[in-house]
Enzyme design. Structure first.
Site, short mmCIF file in Angstrom:
data_model
loop_
_atom_site.label_atom_id
_atom_site.label_comp_id
_atom_site.label_asym_id
_atom_site.label_seq_id
_atom_site.Cartn_x
_atom_site.Cartn_y
_atom_site.Cartn_z
N ARG A 22 -2.11 4.49 -4.46
CA ARG A 22 -3.35 3.95 -5.09
C ARG A 22 -3.52 2.45 -5.04
NH1 ARG A 22 -6.19 7.49 -8.80
NH2 ARG A 22 -5.39 9.88 -7.85
N ARG A 26 -8.96 0.97 -8.13
CA ARG A 26 -9.19 0.37 -9.58
C ARG A 26 -8.55 -1.29 -9.79
NH1 ARG A 26 -8.43 5.40 -12.90
NH2 ARG A 26 -6.74 5.69 -11.21
N ARG A 35 -17.85 -0.87 -4.58
CA ARG A 35 -18.14 0.47 -5.04
C ARG A 35 -19.49 0.50 -6.00
NH1 ARG A 35 -15.00 4.76 -6.87
NH2 ARG A 35 -16.93 5.16 -7.98
N ASP A 71 -9.86 11.38 -1.30
CA ASP A 71 -9.43 11.89 -2.35
C ASP A 71 -9.11 13.41 -2.13
OD1 ASP A 71 -9.19 11.50 -5.34
OD2 ASP A 71 -9.96 13.83 -5.34
N TYR A 147 -6.68 21.96 -9.92
CA TYR A 147 -8.12 21.39 -10.30
C TYR A 147 -9.22 22.55 -9.86
CZ TYR A 147 -6.33 16.54 -10.31
OH TYR A 147 -5.75 15.84 -10.65
O1 1CP Z 1 -5.08 3.74 -2.58
C1 1CP Z 1 -5.22 5.04 -2.70
O2 1CP Z 1 -4.43 6.03 -2.67
C2 1CP Z 1 -6.44 5.64 -2.62
C3 1CP Z 1 -6.87 6.95 -1.85
C4 1CP Z 1 -6.73 8.14 -3.08
C5 1CP Z 1 -5.65 9.09 -3.00
C6 1CP Z 1 -4.48 9.07 -2.14
C7 1CP Z 1 -7.59 8.50 -4.19
C8 1CP Z 1 -8.90 7.71 -4.40
N1 1CP Z 1 -7.15 9.55 -4.71
C9 1CP Z 1 -6.08 9.95 -3.97
C10 1CP Z 1 -5.36 11.18 -4.24
C11 1CP Z 1 -5.35 11.99 -5.52
N2 1CP Z 1 -6.55 12.23 -6.33
C12 1CP Z 1 -4.31 12.58 -6.23
C13 1CP Z 1 -2.99 12.70 -5.72
C14 1CP Z 1 -2.09 11.08 -5.94
C15 1CP Z 1 -2.07 10.97 -7.26
O3 1CP Z 1 -1.03 11.76 -7.97
O4 1CP Z 1 -2.42 9.94 -7.89
C16 1CP Z 1 -4.85 13.29 -7.30
C17 1CP Z 1 -4.01 13.86 -8.30
C18 1CP Z 1 -6.26 13.22 -7.26
C19 1CP Z 1 -7.20 13.77 -8.08
C20 1CP Z 1 -7.97 12.62 -9.04
N3 1CP Z 1 -8.93 11.86 -8.20
C21 1CP Z 1 -7.62 11.97 -10.17
C22 1CP Z 1 -6.60 12.37 -11.16
C23 1CP Z 1 -7.21 13.07 -12.31
C24 1CP Z 1 -6.35 13.83 -13.14
O5 1CP Z 1 -6.00 14.90 -13.07
O6 1CP Z 1 -5.77 12.94 -13.89
C25 1CP Z 1 -8.58 10.87 -10.13
C26 1CP Z 1 -8.77 9.91 -11.46
C27 1CP Z 1 -9.55 10.93 -9.07
C28 1CP Z 1 -10.33 9.75 -8.86
C29 1CP Z 1 -10.05 8.93 -7.70
N4 1CP Z 1 -9.60 9.13 -6.45
C30 1CP Z 1 -9.26 7.66 -5.90
C31 1CP Z 1 -9.52 6.96 -6.68
C32 1CP Z 1 -9.74 5.56 -6.51
C33 1CP Z 1 -10.44 7.30 -8.13
C34 1CP Z 1 -10.99 6.82 -9.23
C35 1CP Z 1 -12.27 7.07 -9.22
C36 1CP Z 1 -13.36 5.80 -9.18
O7 1CP Z 1 -12.62 4.84 -8.60
O8 1CP Z 1 -14.41 5.79 -9.56
#
Ligand code: 1CP
Length: 348
Positions: A22, A26, A35, A71, A147
């Site tokens: 991550r 953010r 974004r 994602d 999901y």
């Molecule tokens: O730097 C990076 O890692 C960015 C790329 C990335 C990756 C590898 C994003 C962007 N998402 C992910 C993988 C991801 N997505 C995982 C596995 C990694 C982990 O465990 O953290 C999971 C579980 C998700 C699902 C997801 N997408 C969530 C979690 C929801 C929950 O169940 O709590 C969320 C909040 C997202 C949205 C998301 N994905 C990525 C970002 C930057 C965001 C935030 C959205 C935004 O900025 O508006």
């Protein structure tokens, strides 16, 4: 070979490579600016923007790897599923998948649907410094399925577990389909130039070992098997997986990701011989006084050198309110400390 790839294959390195899960996102003001006004999943399908966001943490922190900005639900989105990422919540599906009819609605993912992804990877490679790796990724079948089945983020994964134990045939068919999708999605990233890939099974730690081995592990193994011919390093990661590390390490990855709850010396005993480790500074420690962080960094770097192959990372993703200047300082410290310890010859 770039430093991260060598560490992932347990070959000798001059410094311990470091990146952060991550890291793109953010915690960075430049990310929020890029974004602005663009929905998350739209940003994942705009190649110039995707490449820019992927490169931002590399420029700022000097990390040894970029993680491709995408994602785990992007493969389902580009295959045609109705899914969005709601701000502050996460992925939400218009119609959850709970029956055989629902399963039949999941379209296949083909390489040509991954065109925007491939373009973004190509653009990222063009902007990447010489010794920096690009890590592609996908969600593991179980984590993506959670999901799909719940319809969105879930605290207890109760519908997922109810299906896993109540209708294992349907559950297995869903995970089988997702395994194929994840492999296709990663293959597109590797074909376009990613150096390595990570399979995120973030929620595997919600399972006990017997259920994990019976219902989940075979599908994760399918993903690693399907990608083995690429001969690139692979990383397998989940949260709260201390009890599962031994089982997860048999799925076929070259590197096992370790969350912050497990001592790296203990992890070292649980994984397969020759398998490298990735991790595992507690993301909350980024908020601690610097001398505490520095001392933990040295402990982790030393444990990594004792083990052999090691990639420094956090034990889960960067927390959104983290101070980015501390992250940059962590990268510098990992490089300084590991170079000194490696040059000392103490770990040969
Ligand atoms: O730097 C990076 O890692 C960015 C790329 C990335 C990756 C590898 C994003 C962007 N998402 C992910 C993988 C991801 N997505 C995982 C596995 C990694 C982990 O465990 O953290 C999971 C579980 C998700 C699902 C997801 N997408 C969530 C979690 C929801 C929950 O169940 O709590 C969320 C909040 C997202 C949205 C998301 N994905 C990525 C970002 C930057 C965001 C935030 C959205 C935004 O900025 O508006």
């Amino acid at each position: 070979m770039v430093t991260l790839t060598r560490a992932a294959l347990s070959e000798s390195v001059e410094r311990t490579p470091v990146w952060f899960m991550r890291q793109a996102g953010r915690s960075l003001p430049e990310y929020k600016k890029a974004r602005e006004g663009i929905a998350m999943l739209d940003a994942c399908l705009m190649p110039e923007l995707t490449a820019e966001i992927t490169l931002q943490p590399v420029r700022r922190h000097g990390v040894d790897a970029a993680i491709f900005f995408s994602d785990i639900v992007v493969p389902l989105k580009i295959a045609g599923m109705d899914v969005e990422i709601q701000p502050g919540i996460g992925p939400v599906f218009a119609q959850p998948v709970r029956t055989r009819e629902d399963l039949a609605r999941i379209p296949d993912l083909t390489a040509d649907m991954c065109e925007a992804i491939a373009q973004a990877v190509t653009l990222t490679r063009e902007g990447l410094p010489e010794d920096t790796a690009l890590i592609g990724f996908a969600g593991a079948p179980f984590t993506v399925a959670s999901y799909l089945i719940e319809g969105g983020p879930s605290k207890n994964h109760e519908k997922t577990k109810a299906m896993m134990l109540g209708d294992p045939e349907l559950f297995s068919a869903i995970l089988g389909k997702l395994a194929h999708m994840s492999a296709t999605f990663i293959q597109a990233q590797l074909d376009a130039g990613a150096h390595a890939f990570q399979l995120f099974d973030s929620w595997a730690g919600y399972l006990n070992r017997a259920d994990y081995e019976r219902y989940v592990l075979p599908h994760s193994r399918t993903v690693f098997d399907a990608l083995a011919h690429n001969n690139v390093p692979s990383i397998h990661f989940g949260v709260t997986t201390g009890e599962l590390l031994g089982s997860m390490s048999t799925a076929g990855s070259s590197v096992m990701g370790v969350d912050f709850r497990v001592d790296l010396d203990d992890a070292s005993k649980r994984v397969q011989p020759g398998q490298a480790l990735q991790g595992n500074l507690d993301p909350a420690l980024v908020f601690a006084p610097w001398d505490v962080i520095a001392s933990r960094i040295e402990d982790i770097v030393r444990a990594g050198l004792r083990h052999g192959g090691h990639i420094f990372n956090l034990g889960h993703g960067v927390l959104p309110t983290s101070d980015p200047t501390v992250l940059t300082r962590i990268v510098e410290e990992v490089h300084t400390v590991s170079s000194r310890l490696i040059a000392s010859g103490e770990f040969e």
